[in-house]
Design a protein around this motif. Structure first.
Motif, PDB file in Angstrom:
ATOM      1  N   GLU A   1       0.843  -1.211   0.000  1.00 55.56           N
ATOM      2  CA  GLU A   1       0.000   0.000   0.000  1.00 55.56           C
ATOM      3  C   GLU A   1       0.870   1.250   0.000  1.00 55.56           C
ATOM      4  O   GLU A   1       0.601   2.217  -0.711  1.00 55.56           O
ATOM      5  N   LEU A   2       1.910   1.210   0.835  1.00 53.48           N
ATOM      6  CA  LEU A   2       2.840   2.349   0.874  1.00 53.48           C
ATOM      7  C   LEU A   2       3.523   2.515  -0.480  1.00 53.48           C
ATOM      8  O   LEU A   2       3.688   3.621  -0.983  1.00 53.48           O
ATOM      9  N   ALA A   3       3.898   1.387  -1.069  1.00 55.53           N
ATOM     10  CA  ALA A   3       4.586   1.434  -2.363  1.00 55.53           C
ATOM     11  C   ALA A   3       3.693   2.069  -3.415  1.00 55.53           C
ATOM     12  O   ALA A   3       4.147   2.879  -4.221  1.00 55.53           O
ATOM     13  N   LYS A   4       2.392   1.705  -3.378  1.00 52.68           N
ATOM     14  CA  LYS A   4       1.461   2.269  -4.350  1.00 52.68           C
ATOM     15  C   LYS A   4       1.320   3.771  -4.158  1.00 52.68           C
ATOM     16  O   LYS A   4       1.274   4.535  -5.118  1.00 52.68           O
ATOM     17  N   ALA A   5       1.267   4.189  -2.893  1.00 54.16           N
ATOM     18  CA  ALA A   5       1.143   5.624  -2.610  1.00 54.16           C
ATOM     19  C   ALA A   5       2.383   6.364  -3.102  1.00 54.16           C
ATOM     20  O   ALA A   5       2.331   7.507  -3.515  1.00 54.16           O
ATOM     21  N   GLY A   6       3.515   5.653  -3.042  1.00 51.04           N
ATOM     22  CA  GLY A   6       4.756   6.266  -3.509  1.00 51.04           C
ATOM     23  C   GLY A   6       4.724   6.457  -5.016  1.00 51.04           C
ATOM     24  O   GLY A   6       5.119   7.498  -5.513  1.00 51.04           O
ATOM     25  N   THR A   7       4.220   5.434  -5.697  1.00 54.37           N
ATOM     26  CA  THR A   7       4.057   5.432  -7.157  1.00 54.37           C
ATOM     27  C   THR A   7       5.268   5.899  -7.954  1.00 54.37           C
ATOM     28  O   THR A   7       5.131   6.350  -9.050  1.00 54.37           O
ATOM     29  N   HIS A   8       6.467   5.831  -7.410  1.00 49.43           N
ATOM     30  CA  HIS A   8       7.552   6.054  -8.352  1.00 49.43           C
ATOM     31  C   HIS A   8       8.398   4.804  -8.440  1.00 49.43           C
ATOM     32  O   HIS A   8       8.391   3.966  -7.566  1.00 49.43           O
ATOM     33  N   GLY A   9       9.055   4.659  -9.543  1.00 43.59           N
ATOM     34  CA  GLY A   9       9.489   3.356 -10.001  1.00 43.59           C
ATOM     35  C   GLY A   9      10.603   2.675  -9.235  1.00 43.59           C
ATOM     36  O   GLY A   9      10.893   1.521  -9.490  1.00 43.59           O
ATOM     37  N   THR A  10      11.263   3.387  -8.325  1.00 44.92           N
ATOM     38  CA  THR A  10      12.434   2.774  -7.712  1.00 44.92           C
ATOM     39  C   THR A  10      12.152   2.471  -6.252  1.00 44.92           C
ATOM     40  O   THR A  10      11.083   2.731  -5.741  1.00 44.92           O
ATOM     41  N   GLY A  11      13.132   1.907  -5.592  1.00 38.72           N
ATOM     42  CA  GLY A  11      13.037   1.740  -4.160  1.00 38.72           C
ATOM     43  C   GLY A  11      12.651   0.345  -3.742  1.00 38.72           C
ATOM     44  O   GLY A  11      12.181  -0.467  -4.541  1.00 38.72           O
TER      45      GLY A  11
END
Lengths: 419, 124
Positions: free
Chosen positions: B97-107
């Motif tokens: 969920e956090l990753a989706k909120a981040g929505t940028h391709g790296t990390g």
């Protein structure tokens, strides 16, 4: 961020290392740039499908180098290398080059790239333009806009600068420790120049050009990440962060200058201030003060004051005294005088700046400060004279407007003298 | 079970973001955090300052203090969350969920069960 945005960000972040390494291979700026350009095009095709490579810089170096070699072979009608798509799929090849590039190599590549841009034969404005073009990857159009000149003029400026560098023969061997320190000093000066160009534009209608400041901060951070133990680079990074943190409060809604003492401090960027203060404390703890560290410390004292009247002027005065010792200059003395005025009154400050007049005859801020001190002392006519000089020397519309406002605030002359 | 969600990303990329992008990203992450907090699942959350501000202490016969982060890596530890989840899968779900909120391709998010947790004083 959309796909394109994160790929852009990754390409921008990898650019200094990649172009730096490609320059080491090809020893020619144009070839290195073209190779990087080609690698970026392939990344735009490749990355959205396959995801970001583990080491984007290494990927770009590898693909860029192959593309350029391939191109050279094709031109000499020799057998071409295998297709690049094939090579870039090979995880092994990427890993090999990533391992081949230790951090020390990156360090010297990036430093060389930056250093080339500030070759002593280049005038300051060419140095900055070149760094923005080559290291930051800004387009000529963007740079031209930042400098408020036409694209053609900027194109010419960059071409001239590149030509000079090609003739200058910068050595490609890894620098020794002394050479490295010299390079760092030169590069730090260029980054600070870039920041100042953005912070207080040297001409035109725009007074603050945020993208230049942000780019300077990015380069300072990059340099510090490569040289984490360099106190002056730490100081420089802290300085630009602390100065830039105040940007949202420096101009009002009408783009008029708001003096430090009148700024709405709630608009200051707290994260940048916290990071800047942390860095300056860390730098000074090593007890090897340098000009950037001391200037950062001064900025930190200002940033630390919740209200203008809480400012620790005695501390600022002392820091300026240290700075005068490290880097004697009339501009430093002028700045110190502002602290002296707060501590000991305008008379003392005026006495301090009088002898600077000869060296600062064309310095806008000298007459601005002088006028303000004379105004405080009620010497209206003298103040008006100083402000008139300042007005004639103003670099931007915002500076001129600020001085006009100061003149308007002066008590009007009595009717008798006006007649 | 308590899990730590450790957030890694390339600092060179995150520090290249504009203030607006950064603000928007933080707002989106905050929205996810608020949902978790309402369900009583969210513990301490921290965002770390850039690694430029780090000092590293090497233990040994003589301790050695160095400037900068402890390792030169492609991605840096940028912050962490502590969450209360039934299973590791649930914690991975929170991270995504956090990753989706981040929505940028790296990390990268690393999800690790906690062995010990002492909240101690509530710091502000």
């Amino acid at each position: 961020m959309k796909d394109a945005a994160w790929i852009d960000a990754a390409l921008t972040a990898a650019r200094p290392q990649a172009v730096g390494a490609l320059l080491r291979y090809f020893r020619n700026l144009d070839t290195a740039e073209e190779a990087f350009q080609e690698a970026c095009l392939r990344a735009l095709k490749n990355w959205p499908e396959k995801g970001l490579p583990r080491d984007p810089a290494a990927w770009l170096i590898f693909v860029g180098r192959n593309a350029a070699l391939d191109d050279a072979r094709r031109r000499s009608k020799q057998q071409a290398l295998p297709s690049d798509d094939l090579i870039s799929d090979l995880e092994d090849a990427e890993t090999a080059i990533a391992e081949g590039m230790d951090s020390g190599q990156y360090r010297d590549d990036v430093l060389r790239l930056l250093f080339i841009c500030c070759h002593p034969e280049l005038p300051a404005n060419q140095q900055i333009a070149l760094a923005l073009r080559i290291v930051s990857g800004l387009s000529v159009k963007e740079i031209a806009r930042a400098f408020l000149i036409t694209e053609t003029a900027m194109e010419q400026r960059i071409t001239r600068a590149k030509k000079r560098i090609a003739e200058a023969n910068v050595p490609y061997e890894a620098p020794d420790a002394r050479e490295r320190t010299q390079r760092l000093t030169t590069v730090a000066a260029m980054i600070y120049l870039l920041f100042n160009e953005g912070y207080s534009a040297s001409g035109g209608t725009v007074h603050v050009r945020v993208p230049l400041c942000e780019e300077a901060i990015r380069l300072a951070r990059l340099l510090l990440a490569l040289f984490p133990a360099e106190r002056e680079i730490m100081g420089l990074t802290a300085l630009v962060l602390l100065q830039h943190a105040r940007t949202p409060a420096r101009l009002d809604a009408n783009n008029a200058i708001v003096l430090l003492q009148d700024q709405d401090r709630s608009l200051w960027n707290k994260d940048m201030i916290a990071e800047g203060i942390e860095l300056v404390k860390k730098a000074l703890a090593a007890r090897q003060p340098g000009p950037y560290q001391v200037q950062a410390a001064i900025a930190a004292v200002h940033a630390d004051a919740a209200r203008a009247e809480d400012t620790d002027w005695a501390e600022i005065d002392q820091l300026y005294a240290v700075l005068q010792g490290l880097q004697p200059s009339p501009v430093v003395s002028l700045n110190r005088a502002v602290a002296v005025a707060k501590l000991h009154g305008p008379d003392a400050a005026l006495a301090m700046i009088e002898p600077l007049g000869e060296q600062l005859t064309t310095y806008f801020h000298f007459y601005g400060v002088k006028g303000a001190l004379l105004k405080q002392l009620g010497r209206v006519d003298d103040a008006r004279e100083a402000f008139d000089r300042a007005l004639a020397l103003a670099n931007t519309a915002a500076e001129a407007d600020h001085i006009k406002m100061q003149i308007e605030q002066l008590p009007k002359r009595g009717k008798a003298s006006a007649a | 079970m308590l899990y730590a969600i450790l957030c890694y990303d390339s600092e060179a990329v995150t520090t290249a973001m504009s203030a607006e992008e950064d603000g928007a990203l933080m707002d989106r992450l905050l929205a996810v955090q608020e949902k978790l907090a309402k369900r009583g699942k969210l513990g301490p959350v921290a965002r770390l300052m850039p690694t430029n501000t780090a000092s590293t202490l090497r233990k040994g016969p003589q301790t050695l203090v160095l400037d900068g982060p402890f390792a030169e890596t492609k991605e840096q530890l940028l912050g962490f969350y502590v969450v209360d989840c039934e299973t590791q899968e649930e914690a991975v779900g929170v991270a995504s969920e956090l990753a989706k909120a981040g929505t940028h391709g790296t990390g990268t998010y690393e999800i690790r069960p906690l062995m010990m947790f002492k909240p101690n004083a509530a710091l502000t």
